[in-house]
Design a protein around this motif. Structure first.
Motif, PDB file in Angstrom:
ATOM      1  N   CYS A 339       0.657  -1.262   0.165  1.00  0.00           N
ATOM      2  CA  CYS A 339       0.167  -0.056   0.006  1.00  0.00           C
ATOM      3  C   CYS A 339       0.710   1.224   0.120  1.00  0.00           C
ATOM      4  O   CYS A 339       0.375   2.211  -0.946  1.00  0.00           O
ATOM      5  N   ASP A 340       2.038   1.158   0.764  1.00  0.00           N
ATOM      6  CA  ASP A 340       2.824   2.312   0.745  1.00  0.00           C
ATOM      7  C   ASP A 340       3.526   2.584  -0.681  1.00  0.00           C
ATOM      8  O   ASP A 340       3.680   3.887  -1.052  1.00  0.00           O
ATOM      9  N   MET A 342       2.297   1.858  -3.388  1.00  0.00           N
ATOM     10  CA  MET A 342       1.283   2.185  -4.458  1.00  0.00           C
ATOM     11  C   MET A 342       0.952   3.944  -4.196  1.00  0.00           C
ATOM     12  O   MET A 342       0.644   4.482  -4.961  1.00  0.00           O
ATOM     13  N   ASN A 343       1.032   4.187  -3.031  1.00  0.00           N
ATOM     14  CA  ASN A 343       0.845   5.503  -2.457  1.00  0.00           C
ATOM     15  C   ASN A 343       1.825   6.396  -3.116  1.00  0.00           C
ATOM     16  O   ASN A 343       1.715   7.509  -3.524  1.00  0.00           O
ATOM     17  N   MET A 354      -2.658   8.307  -2.348  1.00  0.00           N
ATOM     18  CA  MET A 354      -3.993   7.321  -2.573  1.00  0.00           C
ATOM     19  C   MET A 354      -4.395   7.229  -1.136  1.00  0.00           C
ATOM     20  O   MET A 354      -3.466   6.357  -0.545  1.00  0.00           O
ATOM     21  N   TYR A 356      -5.983   4.289   1.318  1.00  0.00           N
ATOM     22  CA  TYR A 356      -6.132   2.844   1.200  1.00  0.00           C
ATOM     23  C   TYR A 356      -6.796   2.250   2.409  1.00  0.00           C
ATOM     24  O   TYR A 356      -6.696   2.755   3.622  1.00  0.00           O
ATOM     25  N   PHE A 397      -7.747   0.983  -3.076  1.00  0.00           N
ATOM     26  CA  PHE A 397      -7.090   2.444  -2.823  1.00  0.00           C
ATOM     27  C   PHE A 397      -8.108   3.102  -3.340  1.00  0.00           C
ATOM     28  O   PHE A 397      -9.162   3.039  -4.214  1.00  0.00           O
ATOM     29  N   ALA A 413      -2.801   4.087 -12.045  1.00  0.00           N
ATOM     30  CA  ALA A 413      -2.813   3.275 -10.720  1.00  0.00           C
ATOM     31  C   ALA A 413      -3.102   1.840 -10.828  1.00  0.00           C
ATOM     32  O   ALA A 413      -2.683   0.935 -10.694  1.00  0.00           O
ATOM     33  N   ILE A 417      -1.216  -1.507 -10.447  1.00  0.00           N
ATOM     34  CA  ILE A 417      -1.307  -2.410  -9.457  1.00  0.00           C
ATOM     35  C   ILE A 417      -1.501  -3.737 -10.075  1.00  0.00           C
ATOM     36  O   ILE A 417      -1.060  -5.026  -9.393  1.00  0.00           O
TER      37      ILE A 417
END
Length: 591
Positions: A339-340, A342-343, A354, A356, A397, A413, A417
């Protein structure tokens, strides 16, 4: 014997042992095995190993030969020892003992090697493209391109189409990109243009009573380059038909495109059921009108779960008109580390980040984790999980605002992902028709209504549709998407002058301006124009996908570089003063 060859470098086999042969080609590689000289001789068709020892009458001359010299050799075909057979090439069971040699063309020191897989800067490869094109990968790509075009032609002829050529020099006409202008010598101060597409001409062919037209058409657009777009010219399979509906066009072109991918896809799966997705749904689900359907992720609107919630940023945003919250499900992405990551990706794309939520197993049940989960509480997070169909080990997200502002980033994104989580089936060609394009859009700053997409598409509902809200008007316009690329674009054409004048009037173009810009076509429509429609398929992109290349320049024989320069031929260049005088032109120096 022929002056240059009795066989190609791919023809010899065991049945030729004992024959006297003549071969011509390029020195692919030279190997010195202590008094034995081996040369891999290459032509367009393949490689034959030729060799000499000190008993050869031309041994001294053979010792001088270097890579990429063009030579002719005469010699005897001999069988290789069992242990030396090369099963990877058709000629691997034999070799030729050289008895005579002629150097047809010397080669200077090479700026890039043809043998091997060394990587060279693109500028070097384009400057010496004739050497680059000798390399096996590009030889295969160009043969593939030629075969694809031949297959397309045959398939179109088999469907009852005839090929007609349209002009290369014509009048300037806005098609959505900049024209390449050509000054007229005979008409000083006036200019021709290279056609961005044969659009108007192919419609005029239908008006002229030719029922089915196609062409392998060169198109010229002064565009900014991208990996999947040439900055100057490209080729398309262009087609048009009379007395057809949108579905008729789909039913005609699908077997052609599908057949080409099945023929040249090297066993990769080719979808046969082509979904039809509205432009509106494509933007919502995928963030783009050219979605990669190999990625199963579909975005959803989740605004209601955040309205009046404890997450003040989203809750306050939703109080503004036209805003919404969208979720990108991430099956298998349920870790803080992912998650971090993708952020951070979103931040690189220019967003603050983003939000999440990810779901994890705590031993005594499932738990929603992450800053958003804490702010909106377990009931709302559970409702989001159920709506998105997610389980333990998954994540979601969130992006918020006016969709036009974040859709493109959301789409990228989604792609990222899918790649990170290995959700994409790499050995598949997934197609979808994108339909129901809006004809108009409103500029948020000026409030002016203008064309969002092709102004020549027939509005769904005809004249009646144009009497209502222009932003609700949809066109019979369509694109074909494959693996994240737009391969085909087309429309059912607006063939009625009164509807065309009304369509342009809504966008602020008066009747006089329409007749001035498109007079040839508008006048023709006054003389019994049939309903007609068609499409154009980008040949360069199709070959790029089939060749599994990420850059379109790998499938174009002589491409421009990223700055629209031909480094090999030195274009663009400065004209001579005599040329400028003849054309009544003067170049104003840049400040």
């Amino acid at each position: 014997m022929h002056a240059y060859r009795s066989h190609t470098c791919a023809e010899l086999n065991k049945s030729n042992v004992g024959d006297n042969v003549r071969l011509s080609g390029w020195v692919h590689r030279v190997r010195d095995h202590g008094g034995l000289l081996f040369i891999d001789l290459r032509d367009h068709f393949g490689i034959t190993q030729v060799m000499a020892d000190p008993d050869s009458p031309v041994f001294a001359e053979i010792e001088k030969v270097r890579s990429e010299w063009c030579i002719r050799i005469d010699g005897n075909v001999m069988a290789r020892d069992e242990s030396l057979i090369n099963p990877k090439i058709p000629t691997g069971e034999v070799e030729v003992f050289i008895r005579d040699i002629e150097v047809l063309g010397h080669a200077d020191e090479l700026p890039l090697m043809v043998f091997g897989d060394q990587e060279y800067p693109e500028e070097t490869r384009l400057k010496y493209r004739y050497l680059d094109l000798r390399r096996e990968k590009l030889q295969n790509n160009m043969k593939l391109r030629s075969d694809v075009v031949a297959s397309m032609r045959k398939r179109m002829w088999d469907k009852g189409f005839r090929e007609f050529q349209t002009p290369i020099i014509t009048s300037s006409s806005p098609e959505g990109a900049r024209d390449f202008l050509i000054p007229s010598r005979l008409h000083p101060g006036k200019f021709y243009a290279l056609p961005q597409a044969p659009q108007q001409f192919k419609q005029l062919i239908m008006v002229s009573g030719y029922d089915k037209y196609f062409q392998i058409a060169p198109c010229f657009r002064d565009e900014d380059p991208r990996a999947d777009r040439s900055p100057t010219d490209f080729y398309q399979l262009d087609m048009e038909m009379s007395f057809v509906t949108q579905q008729d066009v789909f039913d005609t072109i699908q077997p052609v495109i599908q057949g080409v991918f099945e023929e040249f896809g090297e066993g990769r799966k080719v979808d046969t059921e082509w979904e039809q997705i509205s432009y509106k749904d494509a933007a919502l689900w995928y963030g783009t009108d050219k979605p990669d359907l190999r990625n199963p992720i579909k975005m959803q609107i989740v605004s209601e779960h955040f309205r009046g919630s404890g997450f003040a940023i989203f809750a306050k945003l939703l109080e503004q008109e036209g805003t919404e919250i969208r979720a990108i499900p991430a099956p298998g992405g349920g870790s803080r580390k992912f998650c971090d990551r993708m952020n951070a990706f979103a931040q690189k794309e220019g967003l603050p980040g983003m939000g999440y939520i990810f779901w994890r197993d705590q031993g005594n049940g499932m738990e929603a984790a992450g800053p958003l989960a804490k702010n909106i509480g377990p009931e709302r997070t559970e409702a989001i999980r159920q709506q998105l169909g997610l389980e333990v080990g998954d994540a979601a997200f969130f992006l918020a605002g006016k969709p036009k502002a974040f859709e493109a980033v959301a789409g990228r994104a989604r792609d990222e992902i899918g790649r990170e989580l290995k959700l994409i089936d790499e050995d598949r060609f997934a197609f979808a028709w994108i339909v129901d394009f809006p004809i108009y859009e409103r500029d948020e700053e000026t409030g002016k209504v203008d064309f969002e997409h092709n102004p020549f598409s027939m509005p769904q509902g005809g004249m009646e549709a144009l009497e209502g809200d222009p932003l609700e008007v949809l066109g019979y316009q369509y694109d074909l998407s494959c693996n994240g690329y737009e391969l085909v674009s087309g429309a059912i054409r607006n063939h009625k002058p009164e509807i065309m004048f009304k369509a342009f009037e809504i966008a602020g173009y008066g009747r006089d301006e329409v007749e001035k810009r498109f007079g040839g076509m508008v006048n023709a429509f006054k003389y019994g124009a049939p309903p007609h429609g068609g499409c154009a398929a980008g040949i360069d992109r199709i070959v790029m996908l089939l060749a599994n290349e990420a850059n379109i320049r790998e499938v174009i024989m002589f491409p421009m570089n990223q700055r629209a320069e031909d480094l090999m031929m030195g274009a663009p260049n400065e004209p001579m003063n005599e040329q400028l005088r003849e054309l009544h032109l003067r170049v104003i120096p840049q400040e």
